[in-house]
Write a protein that holds these residues in place. Structure first.
Motif, PDB file in Angstrom:
ATOM      1  N   LEU A 643       1.029  -1.054  -0.091  1.00  0.00           N
ATOM      2  CA  LEU A 643      -0.139   0.081   0.136  1.00  0.00           C
ATOM      3  C   LEU A 643       1.134   1.172  -0.175  1.00  0.00           C
ATOM      4  CD1 LEU A 643      -3.163  -1.040   2.411  1.00  0.00           C
ATOM      5  CD2 LEU A 643      -2.494  -1.473   0.006  1.00  0.00           C
ATOM      6  N   ALA A 644       1.518   1.418   0.929  1.00  0.00           N
ATOM      7  CA  ALA A 644       2.482   2.568   1.030  1.00  0.00           C
ATOM      8  C   ALA A 644       3.524   2.845  -0.555  1.00  0.00           C
ATOM      9  CB  ALA A 644       3.655   2.467   1.831  1.00  0.00           C
ATOM     10  N   LEU A 645       3.795   2.067  -1.606  1.00  0.00           N
ATOM     11  CA  LEU A 645       4.349   1.602  -2.564  1.00  0.00           C
ATOM     12  C   LEU A 645       3.466   2.115  -3.785  1.00  0.00           C
ATOM     13  CD1 LEU A 645       6.244  -1.882  -3.403  1.00  0.00           C
ATOM     14  CD2 LEU A 645       7.657   0.579  -3.039  1.00  0.00           C
ATOM     15  N   HIS A 646       1.989   2.054  -3.413  1.00  0.00           N
ATOM     16  CA  HIS A 646       1.230   2.839  -4.255  1.00  0.00           C
ATOM     17  C   HIS A 646       0.689   4.455  -3.737  1.00  0.00           C
ATOM     18  CE1 HIS A 646       0.104  -0.576  -7.033  1.00  0.00           C
ATOM     19  NE2 HIS A 646       0.519  -1.278  -6.655  1.00  0.00           N
ATOM     20  N   ARG A 647       1.266   4.581  -3.423  1.00  0.00           N
ATOM     21  CA  ARG A 647       0.720   5.829  -1.979  1.00  0.00           C
ATOM     22  C   ARG A 647      -0.582   6.047  -1.633  1.00  0.00           C
ATOM     23  NH1 ARG A 647       4.927   8.932  -3.113  1.00  0.00           N
ATOM     24  NH2 ARG A 647       6.348   9.362  -4.308  1.00  0.00           N
TER      25      ARG A 647
END
Length: 808
Positions: A643-647
């Motif tokens: 989720l963090a990678l996909h902002r």
């Protein structure tokens, strides 16, 4: 009044001056202009009274007199300008001018110079140069005066890149010495920040042609301060700029204002307009000077041509440009009622000012928020309030354009309201913002930082209403909290905090804490441990925001002692691990598919159904993300990392094991999360699932990818948040150890926590994470691999290591 009736002698001028000042029908700008005109006529008569007026000489008014702003006891700032042809004649003329002024007891600031001497002195003394910018011809050689004015203005514009930083430094030094006019109980109308000196500085900036002050309201604010100074001179008979307490009622009466409080409020409102205009103007000066310094180098590097200013996204519809927060080109305030709060929160979090253009555009075009507010608006308000000191300048920008009153109509009652208490440093409205700033330091101490911050903003909202401000404030706070969109329980907590925000400190300092009835009374008022925790933090924040005399280690110890005693009364059976909600049909469908495929299955959908009733629970923020994963190690950090990678920002997160229907083998973890895009649109569900599969099988190195992105796009430092706090909740569950984490929300935070727990070799039985404004408040129920709780010392050690990891 016919100024010609005043003869050139001191007595004739004095009588005409007295008649003018006693005219009730003429006051304000007309009286100041008439007084300047009368004085011009008298001085012109003195100038021409000799047997022979020397050639190449002129009499020039400078400074306030040059602006025709003569208050009853103002100094006369005069320059006798000459071409150097006949020094003796000039000296005789000077005596003929100066002595009559002194004979009347008028203060005189005078000088005798050639144009070259005047320009040289101006180049050496910034105050002299500022006075000459307002030079006005009175008598004598008009060409000499005009030539000097032209030369001085040209010098000022040529030297502006050097002189304006010095002028700004002088203004800042003066503000540090005299304080802020908009908060002082005995303000200096001229010298304090937001006073008449700052208006003069703004005129000088405008004369440089490098920047200009926002003009809306500035002329009225200046006129109001000058009117108050006139009344102060008339009532005291002295040349003073300090509005002392004992003279405020008389000054109010002279101006026809209700009372001293109403007078101060008008003064504060004027000072606020001037101070805000100064902030905006000096920011623009800095931007222009930086641009001038950088542009030649860029042209040389790029071979000429203009380069577009860099714009970095901060939030949806909000970007940073040239050190300010501006609206994105695609932003549409008329279609996005949350935009003002989103922009304000982004600016405060980044520690940047909101641009004047952005605030005005939002004020002109933004639609009003619906009632109750959408969840995003409530979250953005909490984020703004929790941003620490940068909240102040952002809030002032919103207030300057009327956005605060539009968001919170009850704010008008406390805006610029003085507090006649020597303990208080601030007006009521600024005190409320300062309390929120102080409360932001305590967000790690409480389970509901959002309720703490909103209560801090509202705790004195009842001031300005008849009766006890705590009682009136409770009613207002209940209405405001409901309008903002809190549910009934939270509304009750906020109202209770406002009603009893003085309870702890007054009880601790005025009552016998050994008396059980005292402690029971406080326990009955707060009703719960959670409210007590919030009230304790609010009490300290309120006292610290009041002033240094309102809080001490002694008071703090008494309040802490009282809180411990009340907590003991309120303590009972601590609830165990929260009961898992019964699985829905959608939960079971995803779980069975995960068992059948042996891989994660997810569903990403927006919340479209309205609440069951207007007064029901507020709608969640973001979109719902359901994930079913076969039970295995590393699920929490894998999901959080993807989720963090996909902002995607995680607003709430629940993780628990799901009981499968009878006859179905296997164990499934269910993650019920609510997420929102930092900016832009949501990613495709299929893309999320593919990356999650790779993260779980180890082919996607989430940590490395996040590190690469952070290195390529380092995040702005912004506000300095309180450090993270990790604790072990005592006796919170019989079946697991509960680790509580309170930290500043940031991309990848939940991933870092999950990975640290995995590295510690514990199993996460369930997780309950929430983001409240800019604060993450998470609880993790962890066990040893055999399913038992961690031993006490081991749990404490793990919590300490996790805290160290998050601090690094």
């Amino acid at each position: 009044m016919d100024n010609g009736t005043a003869d050139s002698g001191p007595s004739g001028y004095a009588a005409a001056r007295l008649r003018l000042l006693n005219e009730e029908a003429r006051s304000g700008p007309p009286r100041r202009a008439a007084l300047a005109d009368l004085t011009d006529t008298w001085l012109g008569g003195l100038f021409a009274a000799g047997a022979e007026v020397p050639r190449g000489v002129s009499l020039v008014a400078v400074g306030g007199y040059g602006r025709a702003e003569l208050s009853p006891r103002s100094d006369l700032d005069l320059l006798l300008l000459h071409d150097g042809g006949d020094p003796q004649a000039v000296a005789t003329l000077a005596d003929r001018l100066w002595y009559p002024v002194w004979d009347l007891g008028l203060a005189l600031d005078h000088s005798v110079r050639t144009p070259a001497e005047a320009r040289r002195t101006a180049g050496e003394d910034l105050k002299v140069q500022l006075g000459l910018l307002d030079a006005r011809h009175i008598a004598g050689d008009l060409g000499l005066t005009t030539a000097l004015r032209t030369a001085v203005l040209a010098d000022w514009r040529n030297q502006a890149p050097k002189r304006l930083p010095a002028l700004r430094e002088m203004c800042e030094e003066r503000a540090a010495r005299t304080g802020e006019l908009q908060y002082l109980l005995e303000p200096d109308l001229k010298e304090a920040r937001g006073g008449l000196r700052d208006v003069t500085a703004l005129r000088a900036v405008a004369a440089s042609w490098l920047a200009d002050a926002p003009r809306e309201g500035l002329a009225d604010a200046r006129r109001r301060l000058l009117d108050v100074r006139d009344a102060l001179h008339l009532t005291t008979g002295r040349a003073t700029d300090r509005l002392a307490l004992q003279e405020q009622d008389q000054v109010a009466a002279e101006l026809g204002i209700l009372d001293a409080d109403a007078l101060l409020r008008q003064v504060y409102e004027a000072a606020r307009v001037i101070a805000y205009a100064a902030d905006v103007t000096w920011r623009e000066v800095g931007r222009v000077l930086r641009s001038r310094a950088v542009r030649p180098r860029l042209r040389a590097m790029l071979g000429g041509g203009k380069t577009a200013p860099e714009r970095s996204p901060l939030a949806e519809g909000v970007v940073e440009q040239d050190g300010e927060v501006v609206l994105a080109r695609a932003a549409r305030p008329e279609r996005d009622p949350v935009l003002p709060l989103r922009a304000a929160a982004a600016a405060a979090q980044a520690g940047l000012p909101l641009s004047l253009h952005a605030v005005r555009r939002m004020a002109a075009g933004a639609r009003p928020l619906p009632t109750p507010w959408p969840a995003e608006a409530r979250e953005q308000l909490v984020t703004l309030l929790g941003s620490g000191p940068p909240t102040v300048q952002v809030w002032e920008a919103l207030e300057a354009e009327g956005l605060v009153n539009r968001l919170l109509p009850d704010w008008e009652r406390v805006r610029c309201r003085p507090q006649r208490n020597a303990v208080h440093l601030w007006t009521v409205d600024r005190h409320l913002i300062e309390t929120a700033v102080r409360a932001s330091e305590f967000t790690r101490r409480v389970h509901r930082p959002d309720l703490l911050l909103v209560a801090a903003l509202l705790h004195d909202i009842g001031k300005g209403w008849p009766g006890d401000h705590s009682v009136a404030g409770e009613v207002i706070a209940r209405d405001v909290a409901a309008r903002i969109g809190f549910d009934r329980h939270d509304v009750t907590v906020i109202a209770t905090l406002v009603r009893h925000h003085l309870l702890l400190v007054e009880t601790a300092t005025r009552r016998d804490l050994e008396d059980p009835a005292t402690v029971r009374a406080v326990a009955e008022a707060v009703a719960s441990q959670g409210t007590l925790e919030l009230l304790h933090a609010l009490t300290e924040a309120d006292a610290l925001a009041t002033g240094p005399a309102a809080w001490s280690s002694w008071r703090a110890s008494l309040v802490t002692d009282l809180v411990k005693r009340v907590s003991a009364v309120l303590s009972g059976d601590v609830p165990d691990d929260p009961a898992a909600a019964a699985p829905t049909a959608e939960h079971e469908r995803l779980a069975l598919e995960a068992v059948a495929t042996g891989a994660p299955v997810l569903s990403l959908r927006a919340q479209t159904d309205p609440p069951a009733e207007p007064s029901g629970d507020p709608e969640p923020l973001g979109v719902e993300l359901l994930i079913a994963v076969p039970d295995q190690a590393g699920v929490l950090p894998a999901v959080a990392g993807v989720l963090a990678l996909h902002r995607l920002t995680v607003r709430t997160a629940e993780l628990r094991a799901l009981d499968l229907p009878a006859g179905v083998d296997g164990s499934v973890l269910l993650l019920d999360w609510r997420v929102a895009a930092e900016y832009g649109s949501l990613p495709q569900a299929a893309r999320l699932r593919a990356d999650l599969v790779r993260a779980l099988d180890g082919t996607l190195d989430v940590a490395a990818r996040l590190a690469e992105r952070d290195a390529a796009y380092p995040r702005r430092r912004g506000v300095v948040a309180p450090p993270p706090r990790v604790t072990v909740a005592p006796a919170a569950s019989r079946h697991a150890t509960v680790i509580e984490v309170r930290a500043q929300d940031a991309p990848g935070l939940l991933f870092r926590i999950g990975r640290a727990l995995e590295d510690a070799g514990v199993r996460v039985r369930s997780a309950h994470a929430s983001t409240l404004g800019a604060n993450a408040v998470d609880a993790f129920y962890v066990t040893l691999p055999d399913g038992s709780p961690l031993p006490g010392e081991e749990a404490v050690s793990m919590a300490r290591k996790l805290e160290e990891t998050l601090r690094s």
